[in-house]
Design an enzyme around this catalytic site. Structure first.
Site, PDB file in Angstrom:
ATOM      1  N   HIS A   1       7.738  -1.817   1.074  1.00 14.97           N
ATOM      2  CA  HIS A   1       7.046  -0.538   0.816  1.00 14.97           C
ATOM      3  C   HIS A   1       7.841   0.317  -0.165  1.00 14.97           C
ATOM      4  O   HIS A   1       7.283   0.906  -1.085  1.00 14.97           O
ATOM      5  CB  HIS A   1       6.894   0.266   2.119  1.00 14.97           C
ATOM      6  CG  HIS A   1       6.034  -0.371   3.154  1.00 14.97           C
ATOM      7  ND1 HIS A   1       6.380  -0.375   4.488  1.00 14.97           N
ATOM      8  CD2 HIS A   1       4.849  -1.022   3.072  1.00 14.97           C
ATOM      9  CE1 HIS A   1       5.432  -0.989   5.180  1.00 14.97           C
ATOM     10  NE2 HIS A   1       4.500  -1.392   4.355  1.00 14.97           N
TER      11      HIS A   1
ATOM     12  N   LYS B   1      -5.642   2.828  17.351  1.00 17.68           N
ATOM     13  CA  LYS B   1      -4.638   1.757  17.413  1.00 17.68           C
ATOM     14  C   LYS B   1      -3.314   2.287  17.929  1.00 17.68           C
ATOM     15  O   LYS B   1      -2.929   3.406  17.623  1.00 17.68           O
ATOM     16  CB  LYS B   1      -4.416   1.146  16.019  1.00 17.68           C
ATOM     17  CG  LYS B   1      -5.563   0.272  15.582  1.00 17.68           C
ATOM     18  CD  LYS B   1      -5.173  -0.561  14.367  1.00 17.68           C
ATOM     19  CE  LYS B   1      -6.400  -1.341  13.870  1.00 17.68           C
ATOM     20  NZ  LYS B   1      -6.316  -1.639  12.429  1.00 17.68           N
TER      21      LYS B   1
ATOM     22  N   ARG C   1       0.964  -8.770  -1.454  1.00 16.52           N
ATOM     23  CA  ARG C   1       2.003  -9.770  -1.239  1.00 16.52           C
ATOM     24  C   ARG C   1       1.450 -11.183  -1.306  1.00 16.52           C
ATOM     25  O   ARG C   1       2.058 -12.085  -1.825  1.00 16.52           O
ATOM     26  CB  ARG C   1       2.639  -9.581   0.148  1.00 16.52           C
ATOM     27  CG  ARG C   1       3.522  -8.364   0.259  1.00 16.52           C
ATOM     28  CD  ARG C   1       3.841  -8.126   1.709  1.00 16.52           C
ATOM     29  NE  ARG C   1       2.579  -8.167   2.480  1.00 16.52           N
ATOM     30  CZ  ARG C   1       2.494  -8.237   3.783  1.00 16.52           C
ATOM     31  NH1 ARG C   1       3.582  -8.310   4.504  1.00 16.52           N
ATOM     32  NH2 ARG C   1       1.319  -8.253   4.394  1.00 16.52           N
TER      33      ARG C   1
ATOM     34  N   SER D   1       5.953  -4.708   8.348  1.00 17.36           N
ATOM     35  CA  SER D   1       6.469  -3.892   9.446  1.00 17.36           C
ATOM     36  C   SER D   1       6.535  -4.705  10.732  1.00 17.36           C
ATOM     37  O   SER D   1       7.495  -4.604  11.497  1.00 17.36           O
ATOM     38  CB  SER D   1       5.576  -2.655   9.653  1.00 17.36           C
ATOM     39  OG  SER D   1       5.620  -1.821   8.510  1.00 17.36           O
TER      40      SER D   1
END
Lengths: 163, 163, 163, 163, 163, 163
Positions: free
Chosen positions: C18, C42, C94, C132
């Site tokens: 990030h 979430k 990515r 993450s």
């Protein structure tokens, strides 16, 4: 002692696709450790002991003698491999989506322990559709799972979904 | 009676992309059964009855006459198709990730019932970004979902997110 | 005021991948707003305030002066961007799986607000494996995460997993 | 006359994977036209006549009676389909890379003639590795291609690579 | 002078998908240089001058004033960008296969000149099937290419395939 | 003699990515045969002898002692492996597109000789963008290829593109 490899997975439960990889990796390495990796933050269908036992039954039924079965709970795979003096981690690839995830895991594992190599084998075409989830979904809906899991485990899995 | 096909899905709720597939598959087969498949182990946003009703409204609003709407709870899709004497299962493809999952499901379904063919149609480019989850996320955040779902269901879905 | 871009994410927590995107997008735009997007449906590991603070520490430690950090809870990203008069939304790519999901989000966002462009930057090859989730998984298993997150946040993240 | 579908390809030469699609599509439609599409700007291994004949032999050997074989040179597929009053174009999918290309072709064909639907069938897992190029490469290197092409065409193909 | 970006391609010929990217990138940067990249080892359909001229016509017809058109023969893209003091290279993404190739090129370009960023924009869904090759194939087979290329270039391209 | 593996490729020329695989596979097997596979139907940039020599130089410069270099012209890889009593064929994976092609080749090779296993290693992230073609393209355009190929081969490759 010869060359050791570790084949990790959740094996919840072991499928015919997993077993295909065990047979083929077992033929390449002196010792293959099939490692049931327990993630305590995720729910599972079968207990760790049940999963280990199903793999042992399948390995025994096929007369494979250089396969060990072990389990690990909440530990780093590469630390386990290091401890076992394993040179390689074995992973089976079925499809593009496997590939991406396993590629990431291989890179992170190499960063953590560069001396342990991740080695990929292709799952046989006939098992390319197979996963533990699909086996469980079919069993839950009372479909026929014979051929999808090692024969010796068939009853054990079906019993889980009977009531 | 002619050739029957089944178009299964969770349709929670039906989107304009689903409806595009319904119209096109309906033009190819004598009878198309849109099948709301209920998985009791997963949570849903709309009840089975609401989902069936929304599909019926959309089908009726467009004057499609060879479309039936049905639901199934915790049963194997191929068994349902067999019972309905359907020759084909219809699936819509939007993207590579759909493709992989649907490929696996097609292979397992062929193994379970080889006489039922899985037939794939490509979702129109304009709906390639669309899914029930995205519709619900936008509605939840009070964004505009008109055009993303059949016009007749717009109020029903928006109402769900008002309080 | 110049050209403004928004770089949204859950940043739970911010990784070195990030931060690589923040540095590069910051060099292209006059002002870059790093936006912690909170989804109330979430669960998260770090609170909104902790996530914002970790980003601020990393930005400050690297002496970046045209970066702002903000958060949004249950609002549409494009509405936020509009309000901030941002011309672009920044996303890091990515892998293929990122691509598909982000492509869908870009298309839906263009439909909601055609005047805001989604701009993709490629994550550096060395961070292509990083997320993450992977950082948290390694930290949980007591592995070494240095290099995987901005140095200033290292202790904060490790502390979360100590007991 | 019933419902007609066209299955186009270069079939240079027909493989067991192509034949698998022919059998399955033939079971779904009243008439299936297998169409050898000749592209005059590309070199081929077998002549148009040889390719048509090999398909006819395979179809005949399996006693399929609703299959026609035709060829087209430098014409638009959708125009041919229109002329034959075909409702559908059949394509076989093997892998993600097929999917992308075929998706593009399906979208362009829908734009040219929206009334003709492209219908995708999944190639059987056991043939997912198979292509005309791979067959020819193995034959060229004197490897065994039995099982990879219809049995009746085996000699014809091998003969091409003998000298 | 403001921020400059370069949008390279072979544009053999420019399609409506390319033009969509030109319009959107032009709105984000002060100056956009559309760069016809000539590879002397590959055959092309239109000459460098024809390609440049077609882009100029399309840009002019839409009244875009901050777009320049240039060409380069057998030179490194990043060297050209450096010379033009461009901060970014623009690439359009349509599909997963684009993504992989462009990812590789972005990584190699970053290695050659880290100060130049590659920026990706998503091609509009309606043009996701479009490429110069497909346009040429349809034109060659005498199909209708209106809408697939900028209107002002239509005759020029069709003329190439008439005899 | 121990366990033997074969690492085939065109190596036209060997890149740093290839050499990374050679080093890692060499650490896993007793003997690794790097096999330059010549396809007489395809043009190449460097001769078979030049390619073999460049690999030998690189292997020698790094002091690797269990690596052999050989070449094969128009023969089946699996037959060569069988003759060498190799147990495994080594392939490097970089990206999804590699994966698909190599998956097909692995399946066909298993069909031809089931006793030889194809083993995949992941190319290091830093070389994921690298291929012989990209090296040659950069060299042709007079860009800097140091780091992209083994240092000992640098002059040889650059010399090819000087005039």
């Amino acid at each position: 002692m010869g060359m050791i490899a570790v084949y990790p997975g959740s094996f919840d439960p072991i499928t015919s696709g997993h077993f295909d990889i065990i047979e083929r990796a077992g033929a390449m390495f002196d010792t293959l450790v099939v490692l049931v990796a327990i993630n305590s933050t995720k729910e599972s269908t079968f207990s760790c002991d049940e999963r280990v036992e199903m793999i042992r039954h399948a390995v025994h039924a096929h007369g494979l003698t250089n396969i060990q079965v072990d389990s690990i709970s909440d530990g780093l795979l590469v630390d386990y491999a290091e401890q076992r003096k394993a040179k390689a981690i074995i992973k089976g690839l079925r499809a593009v989506s496997d590939f991406e995830y396993e590629f990431q895991m291989a890179l992170i594992n190499r960063r953590l322990r560069p001396e342990i190599e991740t080695v990929f084998l292709m799952t046989s075409a006939e098992y390319s559709f197979l996963s533990s989830s699909i086996v469980k979904e079919i069993a839950r809906l009372d479909g026929d799972i014979s051929g999808l899991v090692p024969q010796v485990n068939l009853r054990k899995i079906q019993a889980h979904y009977e009531s």
